[in-house]
Design a protein around this motif. Sequence first.
Motif, short mmCIF file in Angstrom:
data_model
loop_
_atom_site.label_atom_id
_atom_site.label_comp_id
_atom_site.label_asym_id
_atom_site.label_seq_id
_atom_site.Cartn_x
_atom_site.Cartn_y
_atom_site.Cartn_z
N ALA A 274 -1.81 8.09 6.72
CA ALA A 274 -2.24 6.70 6.58
C ALA A 274 -1.04 5.82 6.21
CB ALA A 274 -3.33 6.59 5.53
N CYS A 275 -0.28 6.31 5.25
CA CYS A 275 0.91 5.60 4.80
C CYS A 275 1.88 5.40 5.96
CB CYS A 275 1.55 6.43 3.69
SG CYS A 275 2.77 5.59 2.74
N TYR A 276 2.02 6.42 6.78
CA TYR A 276 2.97 6.38 7.88
C TYR A 276 2.52 5.40 8.96
CZ TYR A 276 6.32 8.21 11.27
OH TYR A 276 7.34 8.35 12.16
N VAL A 277 1.23 5.41 9.24
CA VAL A 277 0.72 4.48 10.25
C VAL A 277 0.92 3.05 9.78
CG1 VAL A 277 -1.38 3.66 11.38
CG2 VAL A 277 -0.94 6.11 11.20
N TRP A 278 0.74 2.86 8.49
CA TRP A 278 0.82 1.53 7.91
C TRP A 278 2.27 1.04 7.82
CZ3 TRP A 278 0.28 0.49 2.04
CH2 TRP A 278 0.24 -0.90 1.81
N LEU A 279 3.14 1.91 7.34
CA LEU A 279 4.51 1.48 6.99
C LEU A 279 5.58 2.26 7.73
CD1 LEU A 279 3.79 1.59 3.19
CD2 LEU A 279 4.26 -0.50 4.43
N ARG A 282 9.32 1.06 8.24
CA ARG A 282 10.03 0.93 6.99
C ARG A 282 10.44 2.30 6.43
NH1 ARG A 282 7.64 -3.31 2.97
NH2 ARG A 282 9.55 -3.88 1.92
N SER B 160 8.50 7.81 16.72
CA SER B 160 7.65 7.86 15.54
C SER B 160 6.93 9.20 15.43
CB SER B 160 6.61 6.74 15.59
OG SER B 160 7.25 5.51 15.68
#
Lengths: 293, 351
Positions: A274-279, A282, B160
């Motif tokens: 979730a963190c990765y998808v969001w940020l 960065r 990614s």
Amino acid sequence: MAVTTSGRPPGRLARTRSRLTTTQVLGVPLVWIVAGFNILTGLWLLLSSLKSADEIFSSPWHLPGALHWDNYSRAWSEGNFGVAAVNTVVVVGGTAVITLVFAAPAAYVLSRVTTRFNGGFVLFFALGLGIPAQVVMLPLFVVMNKLLLVDSLFGLIVVYVATSLPFAVFFLTGFFSTLPVELEEAAALDGASAFRTFWQVMLPLARGGLVTVLILNVIQHWGETVFALVFIQNTDHQTLSLALLGFLQQMQYNGADWGGLFAGVAVVVLPVLACYVWLGRRIIEGMTVGSVK
Amino acid sequence: MTPAGTTATATTDTGTASTDTEGRGATSDGGTSTGAAAPAATGKGRPGKKPSEARPSPLAVRRRKLFWPLLAPAVLVYVVFFAGPSLYTVWLSFNKWGGAGPMSFVGIDNYRRLFDDPTFQQSFANTLWIILGVGGLTFLVSFGLTMVLRDMKGRKAARSILFFPNIVPSVVLSILWGFLFQHDGLADALVGALGMEHPPNWLGQSNIFRVIMVGLVWTSTGFYTTILMAAVDQIPPELYEDCELAGANALQKFRHVTLPLMWEVVGVCAVLWTISAVKVFEFIYAFAGAAGQMPDAGVWNTALYTYGEAFASGGVPRYGSAAASAVVMVTLVGVLVVLIRRVMRRDTVQF
């Protein structure tokens, strides 16, 4: 255009182009196969966490016949993932915030106030980047034991903060030195004290860098294992990575509960995802910072 | 405010980082080198000002007072809980100690015993295998991916996805990787589909370390691909167009344009890899030690050896030889980093 200036027969360039695409015809699918492997592994993990243990082996490629949410409840209670998740959130959050509290002021003065010690201190902190955990952990264990900080969440936070400082100071020193000096001067002219200038002008300006350090720190410690293994002994204090290892151990005695294990793995991975998808951008930039000029 | 681009001037090369901060600080210097600092600060708007009028600005003077109060807490924590213990490990490595009671100085005995111990020899060899073998393969794959990704559709998305394993905890990756190679697991199914009747015993003694090494390549490739891609992106596309006009093939372009222009980045990557390769622990620990105990000694690297000697040896912990092993680890990193920097040193191509 290129053809006319080069004055070569047009066929030649066309041939180069087509040869180029042949390497790509081979390469591009290969890239997607590797990328696809990552995606499939993730998807397959999530699906498996909802299957019964038999199903995982008998029909690994199929969708789950029935959704076994009980995998999650079993992992949560029997596998101690519930306790571990709370512990991890406390440790990881505490570490990230405290690291910033120590690193940001240090990085600020190292980048702004020049003394003859600056270079030495920057180097001193940076050296820590190359020190493996194994080098620190023996004497550290003795010290922490004396301070009664072994097997305590606070003790683990102290260890994490100390070992996070090299990167945080290094990163933030670089970040502060990219900020304009003019605003500080303006604040000083307006009569702000030096500390107030730091606190009310520079820190807000550096918010981007601070947040990046915060995120990277959280990600780094979310699944940290080496120090957790050494410094945490009681199941009540264990973090998620220890809960996973404990679950693996239990399976030796209680039979292979792969469904429960994958539910536990999903509990660890989903927040990261979730963190990765969001940020994502960065995170990637923060982690590869400094490698490319 | 993208840190990758802007803060990059303070590179991982610590030497550059320190000069950078000094250079910056000079514009509003405190008191050490007032003469040199002032023109930069005041000269901008008023070219007539002379350096002799230079005095540290009130801001700089006040800021100087903050130096120690703001720096000291971080230094204190760092020294007490990180730098100090690290140095103490060096002292410990010359002593015999069981964790309690008095230490006895034994000189280099721990080291001598270490290199006589077949388990350590194996661990050391495995560490080298990870650094060189996994490293080589990782770089090869990363280079290949970078070349293809250079002008591919959907490169950002692909990047990614490739990068993601890098932020997933190693324990998790290890469990997943291990599961793929279970008996009757997915690897067996895949090999079976390709027509192999008897799949190899992946987790048997002869194969398990190789499986671990390939797993490490899987988890580290994304990181280096990302760095190399960022370097490739900075190469002016005209150079490639020139190559195409000259009829160069992909390999020639790589050798004569790409590689020379990103040589420095490759060097940085090699240093980063050496540091992280020596730290590899969780992946092996969780992969082979599923019983919650130490894995079979055949797959240990020096990191596991150190941990085993100190915390999992069953009887009295052997802190002395554990410390010696830790010192060997960090020495190995130091030697390799110096070596890499020497080998990779070469005039940087300006472009």
